[in-house]
Design an enzyme around this catalytic site. Structure first.
Site, PDB file in Angstrom:
ATOM      1  N   ASP B 173       0.833  -1.213   0.000  1.00 33.60           N
ATOM      2  CA  ASP B 173       0.000   0.000   0.000  1.00 33.60           C
ATOM      3  C   ASP B 173       0.862   1.255   0.000  1.00 33.60           C
ATOM      4  O   ASP B 173       0.646   2.179  -0.778  1.00 33.60           O
ATOM      5  CB  ASP B 173      -0.869   0.034   1.273  1.00 33.60           C
ATOM      6  CG  ASP B 173      -2.138  -0.802   1.133  1.00 33.60           C
ATOM      7  OD1 ASP B 173      -2.585  -0.999  -0.004  1.00 33.60           O
ATOM      8  OD2 ASP B 173      -2.656  -1.243   2.169  1.00 33.60           O
ATOM      9  N   VAL B 174       1.814   1.304   0.917  1.00 37.26           N
ATOM     10  CA  VAL B 174       2.608   2.523   1.079  1.00 37.26           C
ATOM     11  C   VAL B 174       3.427   2.807  -0.186  1.00 37.26           C
ATOM     12  O   VAL B 174       3.499   3.946  -0.658  1.00 37.26           O
ATOM     13  CB  VAL B 174       3.521   2.397   2.325  1.00 37.26           C
ATOM     14  CG1 VAL B 174       4.593   3.478   2.336  1.00 37.26           C
ATOM     15  CG2 VAL B 174       2.679   2.483   3.597  1.00 37.26           C
TER      16      VAL B 174
END
Lengths: 376, 377
Positions: B173-174
């Protein structure tokens, strides 16, 4: 047109974080020239893993430095430095990852260089920032992971701390540098002035953990504790984690236990239907799930869970990933050629623009291969 | 702090929820952009109520506050004609749009790239999916753990007998959010030169493949040989001893790449190095190092290895880290307030011109009044 066509980048960095940032700029269209020491150049050229060398240099070097040029210069030599200063005067971006103070002593610190080229965006990578008691410590990925609590988030409770098994911070930090450099380039279009962009592994480590770390800062002062079974995120309740089956492993993400009980036909989960206890009794619940899933194949369980849109996946390794249509459809691989024509397989930039991918067939440059063309 | 704002004046409309998309717009907000979240009437961004701890701030989860500080919010029903008009009014003046619905959903809602581009040709539009578009995997849930599972990354962390070990933070995600932020700003740079807009896309799988690019490339050129993790003291699948984690009397220390001869001398290990290969015999070597360190305390071990120039560090937890003062020195810890709540925050990971640009202000309440770009206070 690639978005950074015409942008000139000087990459004084070595190893991973800085060169990885320059690589992304090259992917986006910039012309990147590595400035390297005459003897040996970027130390990554000789960092060989798995005995993999391509010509003079390590495969690793090519992976990180494809699509760049190389000039050699002894920055402590006045003539060489003057030639590099001419390059700097005409550059849009420079990147280095020397320890704090080194570039200043050499005479290429930000203030000096800014006088030479006020439009320059100057990017630096350090381990721990430029001031404070840790500024001179080695800025190495594993060590910074250790100092920031990260190894306490992977692996199971009761195990020793488990660091991420490769240089995640270098890569994340390089990504942060790219964002800052691009933002400064955008600002320059308005103000005409360059700027100084600084990133450090420490801040990037905190940013990576920012969700849980924020919970910690605002909580009762306790650090998130890993679950004893199948931990995959210290703060998420059962069943979130990885489970062994007869022929491999599967991942299950957030799923109501009652749904799982029904779909897996697992009556032993009945006492745990209340969503309120998915976190507080996660080890008991995960133990039940673990025992149950052990009895059948991965595909057996996927066939039950996937049609119900349960968030689950088979755990793949790289060979099996390469065989999937999903990975093939992403067109994630590219071939690059070294100066002597050797072909290397590597991955591409993860950003797609206007429906296309960003690729280039140029491998890493031979040390100083472009010195004459660039410096004359 | 407010002097540094390279994206000042930039208007970002954010249809995304959870982490990857909102992480990208958080970075833009930190850099000075005005971000309006477009949320579903009623519940809004699901992360408002995604609790990762029992900490609730002003009625909402800490996760939501961490990801959405400094943004504004407008609650709409995208299927309601009047609400849709309000959204279009915001789009007319927007520079950037971000969305992370599953492929096809935003097009059906009428706000896909082509639809927006037809009305606003210079829009910079960003999309994040789980696995890209146009194949069997595009209907799969784009969730971090599942993307990690498919990407092979779970065989790089931990020791041989651990089975697959996920990284315990949402790295896919990051990093997908980071890649999207980069693509968006790069397109803004291009728009400054050419006037054209564009569509930037990435996915969790692309981002996590890129995260592994060094070792994955090694595998691709090595006859597809999979990595073999150490038996114990594991910190890297491909690096030789002494790289690893070592248990000491009161905790753990890590030792990075170091010259083995020097390290053995410093630790007083009397083994014949000539007969040991740093990679092939890494388990034997790390056992020797482990045995030598076990009786010492963490601080002693680090102090005497440091003094000898060995690259090592104590394994700290967040208490130790905050106690060290380094984050305060780096100005990485911030604070804001919402309602009656004081909120501790983490700030932007980069510094520009010596200051850390950071979105000032808390995460927004779910706002039901119609916003305009001018109404930012």
């Amino acid at each position: 047109m690639k978005p950074l066509d015409g942008v000139k980048v000087l990459d004084f960095a070595q190893f991973l974080a800085g060169p990885m940032a320059a690589l992304r700029l090259a992917d986006l269209g910039a012309e990147v020239i590595k400035v390297e020491r005459p003897k040996g150049g970027d130390l990554c050229r000789s960092l060989v893993i798995q005995d993999q060398r391509v010509g003079e240099d390590s495969l690793l070097f090519h992976t990180i430095n494809r699509n760049k040029k190389s000039v050699t210069a002894d920055l402590k030599d006045t003539d060489d430095q003057n030639r590099i200063k001419q390059l700097i005067a005409d550059a849009d971006v420079m990147i280095h990852n020397f320890r704090p103070g080194v570039m200043e002593r050499i005479g290429l610190g930000y203030e000096t260089v800014r006088a030479l080229n006020p439009r320059l965006v100057y990017g630096t990578v350090t381990g721990y920032g430029t001031t404070g008691p840790w500024a001179k410590k080695p800025g190495q990925d594993l060590l910074v992971q250790s100092l920031t609590g990260m190894p306490w988030l992977s692996g199971n409770d009761g195990q020793a701390p488990v660091p991420a098994g490769f240089a995640v911070l270098d890569i994340t930090c390089g990504n942060h540098l790219v964002q800052g450099i691009l933002a400064a380039l955008l600002r320059r279009a308005t103000t005409g002035e360059g700027g100084l962009v600084e990133v450090d592994l420490m801040s990037s480590a905190i940013d990576m953990q920012f969700e849980l770390f924020t919970a910690f800062l605002n909580g009762d002062g306790k650090m998130s504790q890993r679950s004893a079974i199948s931990n995959a995120n210290a703060s998420v309740g059962a069943p979130y984690g990885i489970y062994a089956c007869t022929d491999g492993y599967m991942a299950i993400a957030m799923t109501p236990i009652a749904r799982l009980e029904e779909l897996l036909d697992c009556p032993s989960l009945a006492p745990y239907r209340d969503p309120e206890i998915a976190f507080t009794q996660r080890n008991e619940i995960k133990a039940v799930v673990r025992e149950h899933l052990l009895n059948e194949s991965v595909q057996h369980w996927l066939d039950r869970l996937e049609p119900a849109d349960i968030w689950c996946a088979q755990v793949l390794d790289w060979p099996s990933l390469l065989e999937t249509d999903g990975f093939a459809a992403l067109d994630m691989l590219q071939d690059i050629a070294t100066a002597d024509g050797t072909m290397i397989k590597t991955t591409r930039c993860p950003i797609r623009l206007d429906g296309g991918v960003l690729k280039s067939t140029r491998g890493g440059p031979p040390l100083g291969g472009d010195t004459e063309a660039v410096l004359g | 702090m407010s002097v540094v704002a390279p994206l000042k004046g930039l208007k970002v409309l954010d249809f995304s929820q959870f982490l990857a998309g909102p992480y990208a717009t958080l970075r833009l907000a930190d850099l000075g952009a005005d971000v309006i979240k477009i949320e579903r009437t009623g519940k809004g961004d699901l992360s408002r109520h995604l609790y990762v701890s029992n900490v609730v701030i002003d009625g909402e989860s800490t996760v939501f506050h961490a990801i959405n500080r400094g943004k504004r919010s407008m609650a709409v029903d995208l299927k309601d004609a009047s609400d849709r008009n309000c959204v279009w009014a915001l789009i007319e003046e927007a520079d950037v749009i971000v969305q992370n619905f599953r492929p096809g959903v935003i097009d059906r809602l009428g706000f896909g790239f082509e639809a927006v581009k037809a009305r606003k040709p210079n829009i910079i539009y960003g999309s994040i999916s789980g696995y890209g578009d146009g194949h069997d995997w595009d209907k799969l849930p784009g969730q971090d753990l599942l993307a990690q599972a498919r990407s092979g990354v779970m065989w790089l962390t931990g020791a041989q007998d651990h089975g697959p070990v996920p990284i315990g933070i949402p790295v896919a995600d990051v990093l997908a959010g980071a890649a999207l932020a980069q693509g968006l700003i790069a397109l803004l740079v291009r728009r400054g030169l050419t006037g054209e807009g564009g569509h930037v896309e990435t996915s969790l799988l692309e981002a996590i493949t890129d995260l592994q690019f060094e070792l994955f490339s090694t595998f691709l050129n090595d006859g597809n040989k999979v990595p073999s993790r150490p038996k114990h003291n594991a910190a890297h699948a491909y690096l030789a001893a002494p790289y690893g984690v070592y248990e000491v009397r009161d905790g753990y220390v890590t030792v990075a790449m170091n010259d083995l001869r020097t390290l053995f001398e410093v630790l007083g290990i009397e083994a014949e190095l000539k007969t040991l290969d740093a990679f092939a015999d890494r388990d034997e070597i790390s056992a020797l190092i482990g045995a030598s360190l076990r009786a010492r305390t963490r601080d002693e071990s680090v102090a005497f290895m440091d003094a000898a120039g060995i690259w090592c560090a104590p394994v700290m937890d967040w208490h130790d880290l905050l106690g060290s003062g380094i984050l305060q020195e780096l100005d990485m810890i911030g604070a804001t307030t919402r309602g009656d709540s004081e909120i501790g925050t983490v700030r932007s990971p980069l510094r520009i011109d010596g200051t850390r640009p950071s979105a000032i202000g808390p995460a927004p309440y779910l706002e039901t009044t119609n916003l305009t770009w001018k109404s930012r206070s």
